[in-house]
Design a protein around this motif. Sequence first.
Motif, PDB file in Angstrom:
ATOM      1  N   GLN A  28       0.411  -4.546  -6.089  1.00 25.57           N
ATOM      2  CA  GLN A  28      -0.090  -5.648  -5.273  1.00 25.57           C
ATOM      3  C   GLN A  28       0.063  -5.371  -3.785  1.00 25.57           C
ATOM      4  O   GLN A  28      -0.773  -5.801  -2.975  1.00 25.57           O
ATOM      5  CB  GLN A  28       0.628  -6.941  -5.654  1.00 25.57           C
ATOM      6  N   GLU A  29       1.107  -4.653  -3.401  1.00 28.28           N
ATOM      7  CA  GLU A  29       1.295  -4.319  -1.989  1.00 28.28           C
ATOM      8  C   GLU A  29       0.117  -3.509  -1.461  1.00 28.28           C
ATOM      9  O   GLU A  29      -0.300  -3.669  -0.310  1.00 28.28           O
ATOM     10  CB  GLU A  29       2.592  -3.534  -1.809  1.00 28.28           C
ATOM     11  N   ARG A  30      -0.438  -2.654  -2.304  1.00 27.90           N
ATOM     12  CA  ARG A  30      -1.554  -1.806  -1.887  1.00 27.90           C
ATOM     13  C   ARG A  30      -2.868  -2.583  -1.757  1.00 27.90           C
ATOM     14  O   ARG A  30      -3.834  -2.070  -1.211  1.00 27.90           O
ATOM     15  CB  ARG A  30      -1.690  -0.627  -2.855  1.00 27.90           C
ATOM     16  N   LEU A  31      -2.877  -3.786  -2.258  1.00 28.65           N
ATOM     17  CA  LEU A  31      -4.076  -4.629  -2.165  1.00 28.65           C
ATOM     18  C   LEU A  31      -4.014  -5.597  -0.984  1.00 28.65           C
ATOM     19  O   LEU A  31      -4.869  -6.466  -0.854  1.00 28.65           O
ATOM     20  CB  LEU A  31      -4.240  -5.435  -3.456  1.00 28.65           C
ATOM     21  N   GLU A  32      -3.030  -5.414  -0.124  1.00 32.79           N
ATOM     22  CA  GLU A  32      -2.774  -6.388   0.935  1.00 32.79           C
ATOM     23  C   GLU A  32      -3.976  -6.620   1.845  1.00 32.79           C
ATOM     24  O   GLU A  32      -4.224  -7.744   2.291  1.00 32.79           O
ATOM     25  CB  GLU A  32      -1.577  -5.923   1.777  1.00 32.79           C
ATOM     26  N   ALA A  79       0.964   8.025 -10.772  1.00 33.06           N
ATOM     27  CA  ALA A  79      -0.436   8.448 -10.822  1.00 33.06           C
ATOM     28  C   ALA A  79      -1.375   7.255 -10.686  1.00 33.06           C
ATOM     29  O   ALA A  79      -2.411   7.337 -10.017  1.00 33.06           O
ATOM     30  CB  ALA A  79      -0.701   9.193 -12.129  1.00 33.06           C
ATOM     31  N   ALA A  80      -1.026   6.132 -11.309  1.00 37.05           N
ATOM     32  CA  ALA A  80      -1.862   4.935 -11.221  1.00 37.05           C
ATOM     33  C   ALA A  80      -1.925   4.408  -9.795  1.00 37.05           C
ATOM     34  O   ALA A  80      -3.002   3.984  -9.322  1.00 37.05           O
ATOM     35  CB  ALA A  80      -1.323   3.857 -12.160  1.00 37.05           C
ATOM     36  N   LEU A  81      -0.820   4.449  -9.092  1.00 36.59           N
ATOM     37  CA  LEU A  81      -0.805   3.989  -7.698  1.00 36.59           C
ATOM     38  C   LEU A  81      -1.589   4.939  -6.806  1.00 36.59           C
ATOM     39  O   LEU A  81      -2.275   4.497  -5.873  1.00 36.59           O
ATOM     40  CB  LEU A  81       0.637   3.856  -7.215  1.00 36.59           C
ATOM     41  N   ARG A  82      -1.495   6.246  -7.069  1.00 38.55           N
ATOM     42  CA  ARG A  82      -2.274   7.204  -6.284  1.00 38.55           C
ATOM     43  C   ARG A  82      -3.772   6.983  -6.489  1.00 38.55           C
ATOM     44  O   ARG A  82      -4.563   7.080  -5.547  1.00 38.55           O
ATOM     45  CB  ARG A  82      -1.906   8.641  -6.661  1.00 38.55           C
ATOM     46  N   LYS A  83      -4.169   6.694  -7.737  1.00 33.06           N
ATOM     47  CA  LYS A  83      -5.579   6.420  -8.019  1.00 33.06           C
ATOM     48  C   LYS A  83      -6.060   5.219  -7.203  1.00 33.06           C
ATOM     49  O   LYS A  83      -7.154   5.241  -6.617  1.00 33.06           O
ATOM     50  CB  LYS A  83      -5.756   6.130  -9.512  1.00 33.06           C
ATOM     51  N   LEU A  84      -5.260   4.166  -7.158  1.00 31.01           N
ATOM     52  CA  LEU A  84      -5.633   2.978  -6.406  1.00 31.01           C
ATOM     53  C   LEU A  84      -5.700   3.281  -4.920  1.00 31.01           C
ATOM     54  O   LEU A  84      -6.645   2.867  -4.227  1.00 31.01           O
ATOM     55  CB  LEU A  84      -4.637   1.855  -6.675  1.00 31.01           C
ATOM     56  N   GLU A  85      -4.718   4.003  -4.405  1.00 31.02           N
ATOM     57  CA  GLU A  85      -4.691   4.338  -2.986  1.00 31.02           C
ATOM     58  C   GLU A  85      -5.928   5.142  -2.593  1.00 31.02           C
ATOM     59  O   GLU A  85      -6.565   4.862  -1.560  1.00 31.02           O
ATOM     60  CB  GLU A  85      -3.421   5.130  -2.670  1.00 31.02           C
ATOM     61  N   TYR A  86      -6.274   6.132  -3.399  1.00 29.95           N
ATOM     62  CA  TYR A  86      -7.428   6.969  -3.082  1.00 29.95           C
ATOM     63  C   TYR A  86      -8.712   6.139  -3.102  1.00 29.95           C
ATOM     64  O   TYR A  86      -9.571   6.288  -2.229  1.00 29.95           O
ATOM     65  CB  TYR A  86      -7.527   8.118  -4.078  1.00 29.95           C
ATOM     66  N   PHE A  87      -8.826   5.279  -4.084  1.00 30.20           N
ATOM     67  CA  PHE A  87     -10.013   4.430  -4.174  1.00 30.20           C
ATOM     68  C   PHE A  87     -10.145   3.558  -2.928  1.00 30.20           C
ATOM     69  O   PHE A  87     -11.228   3.449  -2.345  1.00 30.20           O
ATOM     70  CB  PHE A  87      -9.935   3.560  -5.425  1.00 30.20           C
ATOM     71  N   LEU A  88      -9.064   2.942  -2.509  1.00 33.28           N
ATOM     72  CA  LEU A  88      -9.108   2.060  -1.347  1.00 33.28           C
ATOM     73  C   LEU A  88      -9.379   2.826  -0.060  1.00 33.28           C
ATOM     74  O   LEU A  88     -10.055   2.331   0.846  1.00 33.28           O
ATOM     75  CB  LEU A  88      -7.796   1.288  -1.230  1.00 33.28           C
ATOM     76  N   GLU A  89      -8.859   4.048   0.022  1.00 29.75           N
ATOM     77  CA  GLU A  89      -9.055   4.857   1.230  1.00 29.75           C
ATOM     78  C   GLU A  89     -10.477   5.386   1.356  1.00 29.75           C
ATOM     79  O   GLU A  89     -10.958   5.625   2.469  1.00 29.75           O
ATOM     80  CB  GLU A  89      -8.077   6.042   1.222  1.00 29.75           C
ATOM     81  N   THR A  90     -11.148   5.581   0.239  1.00 28.56           N
ATOM     82  CA  THR A  90     -12.466   6.224   0.262  1.00 28.56           C
ATOM     83  C   THR A  90     -13.613   5.254   0.004  1.00 28.56           C
ATOM     84  O   THR A  90     -14.777   5.672  -0.006  1.00 28.56           O
ATOM     85  CB  THR A  90     -12.532   7.353  -0.781  1.00 28.56           C
ATOM     86  N   THR A  91     -13.304   3.997  -0.207  1.00 31.59           N
ATOM     87  CA  THR A  91     -14.342   2.999  -0.477  1.00 31.59           C
ATOM     88  C   THR A  91     -14.448   2.066   0.715  1.00 31.59           C
ATOM     89  O   THR A  91     -13.690   1.109   0.830  1.00 31.59           O
ATOM     90  CB  THR A  91     -14.016   2.209  -1.759  1.00 31.59           C
ATOM     91  N   GLY A  92     -15.374   2.364   1.602  1.00 30.25           N
ATOM     92  CA  GLY A  92     -15.496   1.577   2.824  1.00 30.25           C
ATOM     93  C   GLY A  92     -16.738   0.726   2.857  1.00 30.25           C
ATOM     94  O   GLY A  92     -17.516   0.804   3.805  1.00 30.25           O
ATOM     95  N   ASP A  93     -16.983  -0.043   1.850  1.00 32.02           N
ATOM     96  CA  ASP A  93     -18.143  -0.937   1.859  1.00 32.02           C
ATOM     97  C   ASP A  93     -17.723  -2.308   1.358  1.00 32.02           C
ATOM     98  O   ASP A  93     -16.577  -2.522   0.985  1.00 32.02           O
ATOM     99  CB  ASP A  93     -19.272  -0.369   0.995  1.00 32.02           C
ATOM    100  N   ASP A  94     -18.677  -3.242   1.376  1.00 35.59           N
ATOM    101  CA  ASP A  94     -18.339  -4.615   0.993  1.00 35.59           C
ATOM    102  C   ASP A  94     -18.822  -4.952  -0.418  1.00 35.59           C
ATOM    103  O   ASP A  94     -19.080  -6.099  -0.743  1.00 35.59           O
ATOM    104  CB  ASP A  94     -18.899  -5.613   1.998  1.00 35.59           C
ATOM    105  N   THR A  95     -18.940  -3.927  -1.257  1.00 32.06           N
ATOM    106  CA  THR A  95     -19.323  -4.136  -2.656  1.00 32.06           C
ATOM    107  C   THR A  95     -18.227  -4.883  -3.402  1.00 32.06           C
ATOM    108  O   THR A  95     -17.045  -4.726  -3.115  1.00 32.06           O
ATOM    109  CB  THR A  95     -19.568  -2.770  -3.333  1.00 32.06           C
TER     110      THR A  95
END
Length: 232
Positions: free
Chosen positions: A121-125, A71-87
């Motif tokens: 960490q792989e998801r933060l590549e 669940a924690a990895l899915r949360k990170l994946e969704y955040f990265l997929e839906t956050t397309g800005d340079d904040t």
Amino acid sequence: MIPRPHILFIDGLPGSGKSMAAKAVGGHIHNSRVFTEIASNHPLLVGTPDPVGAGFVDIHETHSADSFAAAALRKLEYFLETTGDDTLYVFESHPIQSTVRVLFQLGAPRMTISHFWLHFQERLEYVQAGLIYFQENNPLEAISEIARKRDPTWKSYLIELTQRSPWMQSRALSGLEGVDQMLVEYASLVDHLVDLWRYPILKLAARPESYEQRTDALTKWVAESIIPSSRS
């Protein structure tokens, strides 16, 4: 090219000044968002924080270690997929306190936690991610000091959290002695994982002689290492 977020994790044991540091970074860096560990809109948390803190006392009633990690990895994946800005997104007490610690209290084997740390960490590549870690050389002394400074409710919460955890129950431990043993093993695990972090990292003392100097050092590091200089 789709802009990718910059992510800063600020982590360490309770009472090490993580929230203070996160707010300082948010105030210093233009176009940043800060999420404390108990923020109701925190995009990476699995579950709802307890009223006293993000200990997740009852998390074992809804999650096993494996399901929580997934669940924690899915949360990170969704955040990265839906956050397309340079904040610059600043996450206090993540991913160690709010995720690794929960896996530990759920009784996850060390290998399971190490695999989670690798997959995280792989998801933060493809993201500019950094970690500020407040390192504590004497975790038992630090927790005792925090308990003296905080409301008695916090100490009771800590004892309840540990005593109800699968980690503690599987070892037939209880009371402050069990809390101490759990804390020592957890701190050792975290120090090991931090050494395996493969992105920019800044280690600072959890109980520095000068918090002001520590704050100056970390805000300067963030501006130089995590985001372009034009953003600060």
